[in-house]
Scaffold this active site. Sequence first.
Site, PDB file in Angstrom:
ATOM      1  N   HIS A 168       0.853  -1.193   0.000  1.00  0.00           N
ATOM      2  CA  HIS A 168       0.000   0.000   0.000  1.00  0.00           C
ATOM      3  C   HIS A 168       0.885   1.237   0.000  1.00  0.00           C
ATOM      4  O   HIS A 168       1.311   1.714   1.064  1.00  0.00           O
ATOM      5  CB  HIS A 168      -0.928  -0.039   1.221  1.00  0.00           C
ATOM      6  CG  HIS A 168      -1.899   1.104   1.303  1.00  0.00           C
ATOM      7  ND1 HIS A 168      -3.033   1.066   2.115  1.00  0.00           N
ATOM      8  CD2 HIS A 168      -1.939   2.315   0.684  1.00  0.00           C
ATOM      9  CE1 HIS A 168      -3.693   2.206   1.989  1.00  0.00           C
ATOM     10  NE2 HIS A 168      -3.039   2.991   1.137  1.00  0.00           N
ATOM     11  N   HIS A 210       1.357   4.861  -2.444  1.00  0.00           N
ATOM     12  CA  HIS A 210       0.932   5.687  -3.581  1.00  0.00           C
ATOM     13  C   HIS A 210       2.171   6.360  -4.143  1.00  0.00           C
ATOM     14  O   HIS A 210       2.822   7.147  -3.441  1.00  0.00           O
ATOM     15  CB  HIS A 210      -0.066   6.758  -3.123  1.00  0.00           C
ATOM     16  CG  HIS A 210      -1.285   6.179  -2.489  1.00  0.00           C
ATOM     17  ND1 HIS A 210      -2.461   5.981  -3.176  1.00  0.00           N
ATOM     18  CD2 HIS A 210      -1.523   5.739  -1.228  1.00  0.00           C
ATOM     19  CE1 HIS A 210      -3.366   5.447  -2.375  1.00  0.00           C
ATOM     20  NE2 HIS A 210      -2.823   5.291  -1.178  1.00  0.00           N
ATOM     21  N   HIS A 259      -9.546   1.117  -1.005  1.00  0.00           N
ATOM     22  CA  HIS A 259      -9.435   1.734   0.318  1.00  0.00           C
ATOM     23  C   HIS A 259     -10.834   1.673   0.962  1.00  0.00           C
ATOM     24  O   HIS A 259     -11.826   2.051   0.317  1.00  0.00           O
ATOM     25  CB  HIS A 259      -9.047   3.211   0.210  1.00  0.00           C
ATOM     26  CG  HIS A 259      -7.601   3.457  -0.093  1.00  0.00           C
ATOM     27  ND1 HIS A 259      -6.951   2.911  -1.164  1.00  0.00           N
ATOM     28  CD2 HIS A 259      -6.679   4.236   0.558  1.00  0.00           C
ATOM     29  CE1 HIS A 259      -5.685   3.327  -1.161  1.00  0.00           C
ATOM     30  NE2 HIS A 259      -5.492   4.134  -0.137  1.00  0.00           N
ATOM     31  N   GLU A 271     -10.948   3.479   6.402  1.00  0.00           N
ATOM     32  CA  GLU A 271      -9.894   4.357   6.909  1.00  0.00           C
ATOM     33  C   GLU A 271     -10.609   5.449   7.708  1.00  0.00           C
ATOM     34  O   GLU A 271     -10.539   5.496   8.929  1.00  0.00           O
ATOM     35  CB  GLU A 271      -9.080   4.957   5.746  1.00  0.00           C
ATOM     36  CG  GLU A 271      -8.004   5.958   6.179  1.00  0.00           C
ATOM     37  CD  GLU A 271      -7.300   6.644   4.983  1.00  0.00           C
ATOM     38  OE1 GLU A 271      -7.857   6.640   3.871  1.00  0.00           O
ATOM     39  OE2 GLU A 271      -6.208   7.212   5.198  1.00  0.00           O
ATOM     40  N   ASP A 304       1.973   7.182   2.025  1.00  0.00           N
ATOM     41  CA  ASP A 304       2.540   8.368   1.355  1.00  0.00           C
ATOM     42  C   ASP A 304       3.713   8.867   2.207  1.00  0.00           C
ATOM     43  O   ASP A 304       3.584   9.842   2.962  1.00  0.00           O
ATOM     44  CB  ASP A 304       1.465   9.455   1.237  1.00  0.00           C
ATOM     45  CG  ASP A 304       0.219   8.959   0.532  1.00  0.00           C
ATOM     46  OD1 ASP A 304       0.212   8.917  -0.701  1.00  0.00           O
ATOM     47  OD2 ASP A 304      -0.752   8.591   1.223  1.00  0.00           O
TER      48      ASP A 304
HETATM   49  N1  HPA Z   1      -6.468   7.422   1.481  1.00  0.00           N
HETATM   50  C1  HPA Z   1      -7.166   7.747   0.401  1.00  0.00           C
HETATM   51  N2  HPA Z   1      -6.603   8.230  -0.696  1.00  0.00           N
HETATM   52  C2  HPA Z   1      -5.283   8.359  -0.722  1.00  0.00           C
HETATM   53  C3  HPA Z   1      -4.517   8.029   0.356  1.00  0.00           C
HETATM   54  C4  HPA Z   1      -5.141   7.524   1.513  1.00  0.00           C
HETATM   55  O1  HPA Z   1      -4.518   7.185   2.545  1.00  0.00           O
HETATM   56  N3  HPA Z   1      -3.236   8.290   0.003  1.00  0.00           N
HETATM   57  C5  HPA Z   1      -3.248   8.748  -1.266  1.00  0.00           C
HETATM   58  N4  HPA Z   1      -4.500   8.794  -1.714  1.00  0.00           N
HETATM   59 ZN    ZN Z   2      -3.645   4.862   0.648  1.00  0.00          ZN
END
Ligand code: HPA
Ligand code: ZN
Length: 332
Positions: free
Chosen positions: A16, A18, A196, A199, A278
């Site tokens: 995971h 990006h 996703h 979260e 990220d």
């Molecule tokens: N969540 C949703 N979108 C995203 C994330 C994340 O943690 N990181 C980059 N795009």
């Molecule tokens: Zn993410």
Amino acid sequence: MDIISYVSDMPKAELHLHIEGTLEPEMMMALAEKHGVVLPYATLEDVHAAYNFSDLQSFLDLYYFGASVLREESDFFDLMWAYLVKCRQQNIVHTEIMFDPQTHTDRGIAFEVMMQGYLGALKQAEAEWGQSSKLIMCFLRHLSQASAFETLRMAEPFRDEIDAVGLDSGELGNPPEKFTEVFTAAAQQGYQCVAHAGEEGPPAYIWGALNSLNVTRIDHGVRCLEDDELVEQLVRDQTPLTVCPLSNVRLCVVDEMKDHPILAMLDKGLLVTVNSDDPPYFGGYLNDNFLAMVGGLGLNQAQAKQLAANSFKASFLDEDKKVQFLDALEAF
Ligand code: HPA
Ligand code: ZN
């Protein structure tokens, strides 16, 4: 071996990450200068000061803005290359990398320009040190399903290079069901599916990702803990959850590392993995996440080894490759 050396040096996979979220402030400023983009930051300190997020959206605003400095094939190459060098340094022997085409195509950058840059770096790292990788093309959930379909169409010439589709960006108000048809179409084309979910969104979004999008892996998923029946099913089916501890702290999903439920999730029998999401935005790459868990949660060697094993089990690698990596971890 002490625990710090152990987590740093053990072989591991990242599932995971990006790639647009690996843009370091130095590279952001250099590319802004190269392309004449005016940033609202004068110094690196100004950029770091902006990384003070209150929730997912406050991060996404900066993340999309940062990505606007990526214009030419060599920019995409350099971004990917810098991350792959980190993989080598951190013994991330396999990585499944997310990318957001719409962030670029919506600015008039050709899909091919982005892809040639990313693929060039991936091929070079594989040739130079055998870096193993897969690509996950994410749809931005704040945009329409029609836009996601257009992205799926643009990816057709690269079908063999892209392994999975995913769903990211602002979760609340954009439930999985908004993308049912495009995920069905992607599955018919042979893509693996992830999303996703859970979260910031409620457990219902995890149910939606499983039942409407037919995903085989959930990104984040930490809010499953609010629903016992969901936890029971995720344990029974051994559905992987790609958890991102530092991300969750920085986006206020949890208050502090010591409150993070990842080890409790491991104890429940959930197939959890550790990931960086990220890295420069959230305070570190994969090993920094493991080290933060050592400091904040008292992560021990057996738990670290289990999490690394899970990262291979939860990957989209062929069974024989999984066994090879798991054997190497066992021997470590
Ligand atoms: N969540 C949703 N979108 C995203 C994330 C994340 O943690 N990181 C980059 N795009
Ligand atoms: Zn993410």
